[in-house]
Design a protein around this motif. Structure first.
Motif, short mmCIF file in Angstrom:
data_model
loop_
_atom_site.label_atom_id
_atom_site.label_comp_id
_atom_site.label_asym_id
_atom_site.label_seq_id
_atom_site.Cartn_x
_atom_site.Cartn_y
_atom_site.Cartn_z
N PHE A 190 0.86 -1.18 0.00
CA PHE A 190 0.00 0.00 0.00
C PHE A 190 0.90 1.23 0.00
CE2 PHE A 190 -4.35 -1.52 1.03
CZ PHE A 190 -4.06 -2.86 1.23
N ARG A 191 0.31 2.37 -0.28
CA ARG A 191 1.07 3.63 -0.20
C ARG A 191 0.16 4.74 0.29
NH1 ARG A 191 2.10 4.79 -6.68
NH2 ARG A 191 -0.04 5.40 -7.22
N VAL A 221 4.71 7.21 1.15
CA VAL A 221 5.27 6.21 2.03
C VAL A 221 4.65 4.87 1.63
CG1 VAL A 221 5.52 5.39 4.39
CG2 VAL A 221 5.59 7.85 3.92
N TYR A 222 5.50 3.89 1.38
CA TYR A 222 5.04 2.58 0.94
C TYR A 222 5.07 1.61 2.12
CZ TYR A 222 4.91 3.97 -3.93
OH TYR A 222 4.57 4.59 -5.12
N TYR A 223 3.96 0.90 2.29
CA TYR A 223 3.81 -0.03 3.39
C TYR A 223 3.62 -1.45 2.87
CZ TYR A 223 2.82 4.13 6.20
OH TYR A 223 2.89 5.35 6.83
N THR A 260 8.31 2.79 4.14
CA THR A 260 9.54 3.32 3.57
C THR A 260 9.18 4.43 2.58
OG1 THR A 260 11.62 2.74 2.46
CG2 THR A 260 9.66 1.59 1.71
N GLN A 261 9.91 5.52 2.64
CA GLN A 261 9.60 6.70 1.83
C GLN A 261 10.14 6.53 0.41
OE1 GLN A 261 7.91 9.76 2.68
NE2 GLN A 261 8.04 10.04 0.45
N VAL A 262 9.28 6.81 -0.55
CA VAL A 262 9.68 6.87 -1.96
C VAL A 262 9.36 8.27 -2.46
CG1 VAL A 262 9.20 6.03 -4.29
CG2 VAL A 262 9.36 4.42 -2.38
#
Length: 124
Positions: A37-38, A93-95, A118-120
């Motif tokens: 998810f993001r 932010v990707y989860y 984690t930030q993209v």
């Protein structure tokens, strides 16, 4: 309990690529479902992609179909998200999330465990 740890985020220019990893530990399971998810600033968390541990069935959001690929390495208890042709609108932010049962769901409430994110960031 299952712990999920994401890695691989960072800053990339538009058109570039990144590969995210999600390592699962603790009471891991050989069945079930994994998802990515993001969440962008000011927006709700949205489904990106999902995969079944056994069999490898995948589902993608329309916004990433053809650019992102989700895969898993059962031996390493790790799920990956290969992101190509990145766009500024992919910034978020990707989860990583895990679901004990088999079945890819697009709603975050259907998942039992979550990573820290984690930030993209994709620059134009």
């Amino acid at each position: 309990q299952v712990q999920l740890v994401e890695s691989g985020g960072g800053l990339v220019q538009a058109g570039g690529s990144l590969r995210l990893s999600c390592a699962a530990s603790g009471r891991t399971f050989s069945s079930g479902t994994m998802g990515w998810f993001r969440q962008a600033p000011g927006k709700e968390r949205e489904f990106v992609a999902g995969i079944i541990w056994s069999g490898g069935l995948t589902v993608y959001a329309d916004s990433v179909k053809g650019r992102f690929t989700i895969s898993r390495d059962n031996a390493k208890n790790t799920v990956y998200l290969q992101m190509n042709r990145l766009k500024p609108e992919d910034t978020a932010v990707y989860y990583c999330a895990a679901r004990r049962t088999i079945g890819i769901r697009r709603t975050e409430y259907d998942y039992d465990y979550w990573g820290q994110g984690t930030q993209v960031t994709v620059s134009s």
